[in-house]
Design an enzyme around this catalytic site. Structure first.
Site, PDB file in Angstrom:
ATOM      1  CG  ASP A  56     -44.847   9.674  28.216  1.00  0.00           C
ATOM      2  OD1 ASP A  56     -43.559   9.756  27.747  1.00  0.00           O
ATOM      3  OD2 ASP A  56     -45.349   8.762  28.818  1.00  0.00           O
ATOM      4  CB  VAL A  85     -53.564  -0.834  29.358  1.00  0.00           C
ATOM      5  CG1 VAL A  85     -54.749  -0.732  28.730  1.00  0.00           C
ATOM      6  CG2 VAL A  85     -52.782   0.135  29.662  1.00  0.00           C
ATOM      7  N   GLY A 111     -46.582  -0.890  31.095  1.00  0.00           N
ATOM      8  CA  GLY A 111     -45.198  -0.052  31.212  1.00  0.00           C
ATOM      9  C   GLY A 111     -44.814  -0.027  32.597  1.00  0.00           C
TER      10      GLY A 111
END
Length: 964
Positions: free
Chosen positions: A212, A102, A97
């Site tokens: 979020d 990740v 992102g």
């Protein structure tokens, strides 16, 4: 290599997140459609997307993100070819992102090689601000243990300054993709979304706002279970108003605009209502395939203006093609009709611009979705008679088949509508009062602390204490809200193992329920039942439990309530109270509880009732029935979501005990270990359930060939109990003392064990006299007194235990239970009365498998019988009995678990052979006993002392024979 200032990155980050959520083939159109104020960053975003695509198709192990800050915020460049981060080896990229990437990674040090999802910041944002954010995510996740929240495994900073956080790797797809791929209908989607709500509600209950929530942060695994991810910008409610902070400024405005609430975009205070809004947007997209708005503006002021001026459409108005409908197994027309009405209303209430107009809590949103699924009126719907009547008829279609029935049903529906409207109004006011109270508690904590840092460091216990002090004055004029708050605070105290505090609040709730509803209302009976449950395990007198249950029973009976869910809970609580004093009544109550609760959807209450039924079967030596009930309880608890799985540890622990008694020792060990793991995960290391499951596992290991591991677990549990509960605790402390004392006596540290048992017995006599646990403690003390040759004290302990067992009906036929019989026979043998010892031993009935079946009791009986025969002068018979027991053990697949019995059987055999003047086979048996037993017993134990004495005597006989 691209270079950005922190200010530019704050704009690019959310746009990059949005682009990465799109399929690669759609990203070009998205770039061309960027608004004017974002065009200046288009080339940079395009380059980042190109780099990402290249990483996906090339040798990604040799390609780490190469992004650094411009000179106004420069960071050291990381080694782009590094294959490891700290103790983790990178395997492949999972996703990225605007803030981080990740990786799938695996530990490569000496710890277990667990596969994890390793979150690493882009170097452009990996400075102090991101490290602070990563530390925040680590601390928040460490406080959350929920089946639908991705677990935290590790976090830290490598020696070269690389921050990382290791999370549970969830193999699955995002929520929307999973539902679309499986073509799930609306009901299945809502049921899956309920798991998300459970996770968020749990986080809120633990004082955490996610901030979020979006579909890409919600994964669904291969078993259809949800995991909520990315608490990177989550906020602890105790921090006070969540205005924009230095952390937010340093790391960019790290939220996703399409799912962010208006107050987040405006930089105003963020509360749990912000998560409700984001959940509403996710639900909108889950049901329709589109979002209420698409906010591609880059500037916060423009985003705020867009949300202020644009009205969200109804979900039913957003179905304009057959494609989204087909993904939900419908036509467009049918999907519009299914969304029109209740679902429109529920979703729009969740995404109201004014936080005060939204659902007050996530639980309120969940309740309305449950109402929709059950064809009941949703509380968000405008209160209208025809609406209520329509919902009533919808739930009772068969009852309105004829015209006359229709008229009657409508009349009843109108009456129901008026009543439900009143209930809805009361419920809304109550929910509003509850939320206001809880928010005010957090705000007061922040205001009353002169030091803001201290306010942020307030513990959950301190907040509970603050809420408990304020509940009386703050909710004086809102009694129903006060009742709810008292129940919530009591439950939270119980979760922290603060049973006395929970009981005090439960008492206050009973007083208030009596004032509000009167002394004959079922709601008072429910409060009394909950009070009895809270009092169990606290330091309050057990007579208070009896009084509460008796009054609750009277109220239920007077109201003709024989089969409600509350009545089922009552019978479970009654069985729990009676289990130590009246096994027959307790078993009857547990069976009644199971019978009632089976008529309702699967629940935590039914799992508790099945567990109690299994416990009582086990206490009555009905081990197969116990295992069946407890297996069902564990399966049910596993299938339940959220906090309702908290009974899993107890069910597993007692299943282990039943399997132990059935000699399924491998299954028992697995169940005991599963119990401890479940309790540590769901309750925490200091909860009473965790302590008790650790004690059970320790005792099992001690008696099953792993005495040192078992003793260590028991000792650690006792230390924790004394540290957290104290010596005067009347429930957990004496239990822990008795388990450790009993183990020490068997291990051979008899004096130390007997002192612990004496302290446990004194405590029980004072607080819980006449119970089964006291009888067990007394029988263990009798063994210790016999070993110490204090025979009168041993006899007194056995007599007292026998009186208790007779009173509570804990007998088998006309004989006493195993421990009592064995203890009596041991005492008689020690006093030189072997014939009486053999008569006492005969009181035990023959087991179902016969005398030659390998059970702990049969082995105990055989070894003791061999010693009795030896004392009677029947050496050959004694040797034969002991040899038969030893052979059964050696040929059994359970031999590894029966090492203590093998040691004692071989010792008895060697002693008998020695007395029978068969020194050489005696020596072989004694050496076999020592080879096994040296690792199982303290050198000063009676077993090892007798063994060494027999070896000395045997060697003497053999030397004498050689001399002649």
């Amino acid at each position: 290599m691209l270079s950005f200032s922190a200010r530019d990155w704050a704009v690019i980050s959310p746009l990059l997140d949005e682009a990465l959520e799109l399929p690669p083939e759609h990203r070009g159109d998205w770039l061309r459609a960027l608004p004017q104020d974002a065009q200046g960053h288009r080339d940079a975003i395009a380059q980042l997307l190109e780099d990402h695509a290249r990483v996906e198709t090339q040798n990604f192990l040799n390609t780490l993100p190469k992004v650094s800050l411009a000179p106004d915020g420069e960071l050291d460049q990381r080694d782009a070819n590094a294959r490891t981060v700290g103790p983790y080896r990178l395997l492949r990229e999972l996703g990225r992102g605007g803030m981080s990437v990740v990786w799938l990674a695996q530990r490569c040090d000496n710890l277990p090689a667990r596969t994890v999802a390793l979150k690493l910041p882009h170097p452009a944002v990996a400075g102090r601000g991101f490290a602070e954010r990563l530390a925040r995510e680590r601390d928040i996740l460490a406080s959350l243990a929920h089946p639908h929240i991705a677990r935290l495994y590790d976090a830290g900073i490598t020696p070269d300054g690389q921050p990382f956080i290791a999370l549970e790797h969830v193999q699955g797809h995002t929520l929307i993709r999973h539902c679309d791929a499986a073509t799930l209908g609306l009901r299945a989607r809502i049921e899956l979304f309920r798991q998300v709500l459970d996770a968020v509600e749990y986080a809120h209950a633990h004082l955490v706002i996610h901030r979020d929530i979006k579909p890409s942060n919600i994964l669904v695994d291969e078993h259809g279970q949800v995991r909520l991810l990315d608490f990177g910008i989550a906020k602890l409610i105790v921090d006070g108003d969540a205005e924009s902070t230095e952390l937010t400024m340093d790391t960019g405005h790290a939220l996703t605009p399409d799912y962010a609430s208006p107050e987040q975009l405006a930089g105003r205070a963020v509360t749990t209502a912000s998560d409700v809004y984001s959940l509403g947007v996710v639900l909108f997209e889950l049901l329709t395939g589109s979002r209420p708005y698409r906010l591609s503006c880059a500037l916060r002021t423009d985003l705020e203006e867009a949300l202020r001026t644009i009205e969200a459409p109804r979900p039913s108005q957003c179905v304009r093609s057959e494609e989204p409908a087909a993904l939900r197994g419908m036509t467009a027309g049918k999907l519009q009709a299914a969304l029109r009405g209740d679902l429109d209303t529920v979703v729009l209430k969740a995404i109201q611009k004014d936080p005060r107009a939204r659902y007050a809590t996530v639980n309120a949103l969940a309740d309305d979705l449950d109402r929709y699924l059950n064809a009941q009126p949703v509380l968000a719907h405008p209160d209208g008679r025809w609406y209520r009547a329509r919902k009533f008829v919808g739930r009772n279609k068969l009852a309105v088949a004829s015209a006359v029935s229709v008229v009657c049903a409508l009349a009843a529906g109108l009456g129901t509508a008026l009543w439900e409207a009143r209930v809805a109004q009361i419920e809304a006011r109550t929910a509003s009062s509850v939320e206001s109270f809880m928010v005010d508690v957090f705000r007061t904590n922040s205001i009353e602390h002169p030091d803001p840092l201290k306010a942020r460091e307030t513990t959950a216990r301190e907040l509970l204490d603050l809420g408990s002090r304020r509940v009386e004055s703050e909710l004086r004029d809102a009694p129903r809200a006060k009742l709810r708050v008292l129940a919530t605070l009591a439950e939270m105290y119980d979760e922290l193992s603060l049973r006395d505090e929970a009981s005090a609040l439960a008492k206050a709730r009973v007083r208030l329920a009596r004032e509000e509803f009167g002394s004959s209302d079922v709601r008072l009976a429910e409060a009394l039942t909950e009070l009895a449950g809270n009092l169990y395990g606290s330091s309050f007198d057990s007579k208070e439990v009896e009084a509460a249950l008796a009054e609750a029973d009277r109220i239920f009976t007077a109201n003709g309530d024989a089969n409600s869910r509350a009545r089922g809970q009552f019978y479970w609580t009654l069985a729990q109270h009676l289990q130590s004093g009246d096994l027959a009544r307790a078993s009857e109550a547990a069976g009644r509880s199971v019978q009632i609760l089976r008529a309702y959807p699967d629940s935590y209450d039914l799992a508790q009732a099945l567990t109690m039924r299994g416990i009582l079967h086990d206490a009555r030596k009905e081990y197969r029935e116990a295992a069946a009930a407890l297996t069902e309880a564990t399966s049910l608890a596993q299938s339940l979501q959220g906090r309702t799985r908290r009974g899993l540890a107890i069910a597993y622990a007692y299943l282990g005990e039943a399997q132990d008694n059935l000699l399924d020792l491998a299954g028992a060990e697995a169940s005991y270990r599963a119990a401890l793991h479940a309790s540590q995960s769901l309750r925490g290391p200091e909860h009473v359930d965790t302590v008790q499951t650790q004690l059970r596992l320790g005792h099992f290991l001690f008696t099953s060939g792993k005495p040192h591991e078992g003793l260590q677990l028991i000792r650690e549990a006792l230390d924790l109990v004394l540290r957290t509960k104290g010596e005067n605790d009347s429930f957990t402390t004496p239990y822990a003392q008795s388990v450790y004392g009993r183990a020490l006596v068997k291990y051979g540290r008899t004096e130390e064990g007997s002192r612990l048992l004496a302290r446990a017995i004194d405590n029980r006599r004072t607080h819980r006299p006449g119970t089964r646990q006291l009888a067990l403690m007394l029988e263990s003390q009798a063994f210790a007194m016999t070993d110490l040759r204090r025979y009168d004290e041993a006899a007194a302990a056995l007599d007292e235990a026998a009186g208790i067992r007779k009173k509570i009906g804990d007998t088998l036929g006309s004989g006493m239970l195993d421990a009592a019989v064995l203890g009596r026979a041991e005492l008689l043998l020690a006093r030189g009365r072997p014939d009486d010892a053999m008569t006492a031993l005969a009181a035990l009935p023959l087991p179902a498998g016969g005398a030659n079946s390998v059970t702990r009791r049969n082995l105990d009986v055989a070894i003791l019988m061999s010693r009795i025969e030896l004392a009677r002068g029947h050496a050959a018979a004694a040797a034969a009995i002991a040899a038969r027991a030893r052979n059964l053990i050696e040929s059994s697949p359970l031999r590894g678990y029966l090492a203590q019995y093998e040691t004692r059987a071989a010792l008895a055999e060697g002693q008998a052979l020695l007395q029978d003047k068969k020194a050489e086979p005696a020596l072989a048996a004694l050496e076999r006993s020592k080879a096994v037993g040296v690792a199982l017993y303290d050198p000063s134990s009676p077993v090892m002392v007798n063994l060494e004495a027999a070896l000395v005597q045997c060697h003497g006989v053999l030397r004498a024979s050689l001399d002649h």
